[in-house]
Design a protein around this motif. Structure first.
Motif, mmCIF file in Angstrom:
data_model
loop_
_atom_site.group_PDB
_atom_site.id
_atom_site.type_symbol
_atom_site.label_atom_id
_atom_site.label_comp_id
_atom_site.label_asym_id
_atom_site.label_seq_id
_atom_site.Cartn_x
_atom_site.Cartn_y
_atom_site.Cartn_z
ATOM 1 N N ALA A 24 9.450 -14.184 -13.285
ATOM 2 C CA ALA A 24 8.866 -12.968 -13.860
ATOM 3 C C ALA A 24 7.544 -12.634 -13.175
ATOM 4 O O ALA A 24 7.263 -11.471 -12.875
ATOM 5 N N PHE A 25 6.731 -13.656 -12.892
ATOM 6 C CA PHE A 25 5.441 -13.442 -12.239
ATOM 7 C C PHE A 25 5.637 -12.880 -10.830
ATOM 8 O O PHE A 25 4.961 -11.925 -10.428
ATOM 9 N N VAL A 26 6.579 -13.471 -10.074
ATOM 10 C CA VAL A 26 6.825 -13.013 -8.704
ATOM 11 C C VAL A 26 7.343 -11.577 -8.696
ATOM 12 O O VAL A 26 6.914 -10.747 -7.891
ATOM 13 N N VAL A 27 8.268 -11.259 -9.617
ATOM 14 C CA VAL A 27 8.811 -9.897 -9.686
ATOM 15 C C VAL A 27 7.703 -8.906 -10.037
ATOM 16 O O VAL A 27 7.552 -7.855 -9.392
ATOM 17 N N GLU A 28 6.887 -9.240 -11.045
ATOM 18 C CA GLU A 28 5.810 -8.332 -11.459
ATOM 19 C C GLU A 28 4.777 -8.169 -10.354
ATOM 20 O O GLU A 28 4.317 -7.065 -10.074
ATOM 21 N N LYS A 29 4.395 -9.275 -9.719
ATOM 22 C CA LYS A 29 3.404 -9.201 -8.637
ATOM 23 C C LYS A 29 3.957 -8.371 -7.475
ATOM 24 O O LYS A 29 3.222 -7.600 -6.839
ATOM 25 N N SER A 30 5.248 -8.516 -7.200
ATOM 26 C CA SER A 30 5.865 -7.770 -6.100
ATOM 27 C C SER A 30 5.880 -6.273 -6.400
ATOM 28 O O SER A 30 5.521 -5.448 -5.551
ATOM 29 N N LEU A 31 6.304 -5.925 -7.622
ATOM 30 C CA LEU A 31 6.356 -4.510 -7.990
ATOM 31 C C LEU A 31 4.953 -3.915 -8.097
ATOM 32 O O LEU A 31 4.771 -2.709 -7.953
ATOM 33 N N ALA A 32 3.943 -4.776 -8.331
ATOM 34 C CA ALA A 32 2.554 -4.297 -8.389
ATOM 35 C C ALA A 32 2.053 -3.865 -7.015
ATOM 36 O O ALA A 32 1.053 -3.150 -6.925
ATOM 37 N N LEU A 33 2.742 -4.294 -5.950
ATOM 38 C CA LEU A 33 2.330 -3.876 -4.603
ATOM 39 C C LEU A 33 2.398 -2.359 -4.462
ATOM 40 O O LEU A 33 1.575 -1.754 -3.767
ATOM 41 N N ASP A 34 3.373 -1.754 -5.113
ATOM 42 C CA ASP A 34 3.469 -0.293 -5.094
ATOM 43 C C ASP A 34 2.236 0.325 -5.746
ATOM 44 O O ASP A 34 1.753 1.373 -5.304
ATOM 45 N N ASN A 35 1.744 -0.319 -6.817
ATOM 46 C CA ASN A 35 0.500 0.152 -7.451
ATOM 47 C C ASN A 35 -0.638 0.175 -6.448
ATOM 48 O O ASN A 35 -1.448 1.109 -6.420
ATOM 49 N N ILE A 36 -0.716 -0.874 -5.636
ATOM 50 C CA ILE A 36 -1.817 -1.000 -4.679
ATOM 51 C C ILE A 36 -1.797 0.148 -3.686
ATOM 52 O O ILE A 36 -2.834 0.734 -3.364
ATOM 53 N N PHE A 37 -0.621 0.491 -3.188
ATOM 54 C CA PHE A 37 -0.516 1.579 -2.219
ATOM 55 C C PHE A 37 -0.937 2.905 -2.857
ATOM 56 O O PHE A 37 -1.595 3.732 -2.217
ATOM 57 N N VAL A 38 -0.558 3.116 -4.127
ATOM 58 C CA VAL A 38 -0.927 4.356 -4.812
ATOM 59 C C VAL A 38 -2.431 4.375 -5.099
ATOM 60 O O VAL A 38 -3.086 5.415 -4.947
ATOM 61 N N ILE A 39 -2.998 3.226 -5.506
ATOM 62 C CA ILE A 39 -4.450 3.144 -5.742
ATOM 63 C C ILE A 39 -5.203 3.464 -4.454
ATOM 64 O O ILE A 39 -6.208 4.187 -4.467
ATOM 65 N N ALA A 40 -4.721 2.925 -3.331
ATOM 66 C CA ALA A 40 -5.365 3.212 -2.043
ATOM 67 C C ALA A 40 -5.315 4.710 -1.744
ATOM 68 O O ALA A 40 -6.288 5.287 -1.230
ATOM 69 N N LEU A 41 -4.189 5.344 -2.088
ATOM 70 C CA LEU A 41 -4.054 6.790 -1.880
ATOM 71 C C LEU A 41 -5.043 7.563 -2.766
ATOM 72 O O LEU A 41 -5.678 8.516 -2.307
ATOM 73 N N ILE A 42 -5.187 7.124 -4.033
ATOM 74 C CA ILE A 42 -6.119 7.786 -4.963
ATOM 75 C C ILE A 42 -7.552 7.629 -4.470
ATOM 76 O O ILE A 42 -8.330 8.599 -4.445
ATOM 77 N N PHE A 43 -7.923 6.423 -4.043
ATOM 78 C CA PHE A 43 -9.282 6.193 -3.540
ATOM 79 C C PHE A 43 -9.561 7.054 -2.312
ATOM 80 O O PHE A 43 -10.651 7.595 -2.158
ATOM 81 N N SER A 44 -8.572 7.177 -1.451
ATOM 82 C CA SER A 44 -8.739 7.980 -0.246
ATOM 83 C C SER A 44 -8.870 9.458 -0.602
ATOM 84 O O SER A 44 -9.709 10.174 -0.044
#
Length: 255
Positions: free
Chosen positions: A18-38
């Protein structure tokens, strides 16, 4: 380690998966956060504070959604099949839309905030809001924190059902989810600058959702072991990351 000691190997395997799946799917969050910051040109010095408040809000919202999900599954077991179909369809849509960059100017939440809130044009230190001329004004940092929280709720609609596909134990679902999210801020600063190098990772994440959705739909006839699920998820992610390094992105190649 605590879960293994307290509940046994099966629960520990479920937690890890569950941790690996959640951490993996959170990578998409990171890309979107980077887009918002930019998009909002958030200075590096303010990004830590924005992520702190954003992730704190995310934890609260996730906890509420997990409790609702656990209650729904306890009351209506058939909803697992609804979750499975939803994940399968979402994964297929992600594959189709992987090359499409989101346009924040068209974001309905951002449009609503601009139309209903007083928003300053410039940053006011690390403040999220301030009182000026008797009225409350919100800073661009507040807008970014709100967008991060709302974006995560959208992503959680995918990731939380994916965790319930691995285990329906509310303790394991809650703890694996929260610990994965707690590391999101550190992970952002590690991966944000490398996001463009993992251009095939979105396809890998989409395949993870397709696999988990299929797993939920066939559970009545065939239950995939937890360790096998973990192996499949890890293999998909490693392959997509490796392929991103080996296969140049089309735009980069043409440049």
């Amino acid at each position: 380690g605590f879960v293994w000691w307290q509940f046994g190997g099966q629960s520990a395997a479920e937690y890890l998966t569950a941790f690996v799946v959640e951490k993996s799917l959170a990578l998409d969050n990171i890309f979107v956060i980077a887009l918002i910051f930019s998009f909002f040109a958030i200075p590096r010095a303010y990004q830590h504070r924005v992520l702190f408040w954003g992730i704190l809000g995310v934890i609260v919202l996730r906890a509420i959604m997990i409790l609702i999900g656990a209650w729904l599954i306890a009351q209506f077991h058939w909803i697992l099949y609804v979750f499975g179909a939803f994940l399968l369809i979402t994964g297929i849509k992600m594959i189709w839309a992987a090359d499409h960059e989101p346009d924040l100017e068209k974001n309905p939440i951002l449009k609503w905030m601009r139309g209903h809130l007083l928003i300053t044009r410039e940053f006011v230190g690390e403040k999220l809001w301030l009182t000026k001329d008797g009225a409350r004004w919100f800073t661009p940092l507040f807008v970014v924190v709100a967008l991060i929280g709302i974006t995560d709720v959208i992503f959680a609609v995918d990731s939380i059902p994916a965790i319930f596909a691995i285990t329906t134990d509310p303790f394991i679902v809650m703890t694996s989810n929260i610990f994965a999210i707690l590391g999101l801020r550190a992970l952002y600063f590690l991966l944000a600058d490398l996001a463009s190098r993992f251009h095939l990772l979105k396809y890998g994440l989409a395949l993870v959702l397709v696999f988990i959705g299929t797993k939920m739909l066939i559970v009545e006839w065939f239950k995939i072991p937890v360790f096998l699920s973990l192996g499949v998820v890890a293999a998909i992610l490693v392959t997509s990351v490796a392929a991103s390094w080996l296969i140049p992105e089309k735009k980069a190649a043409s440049d």
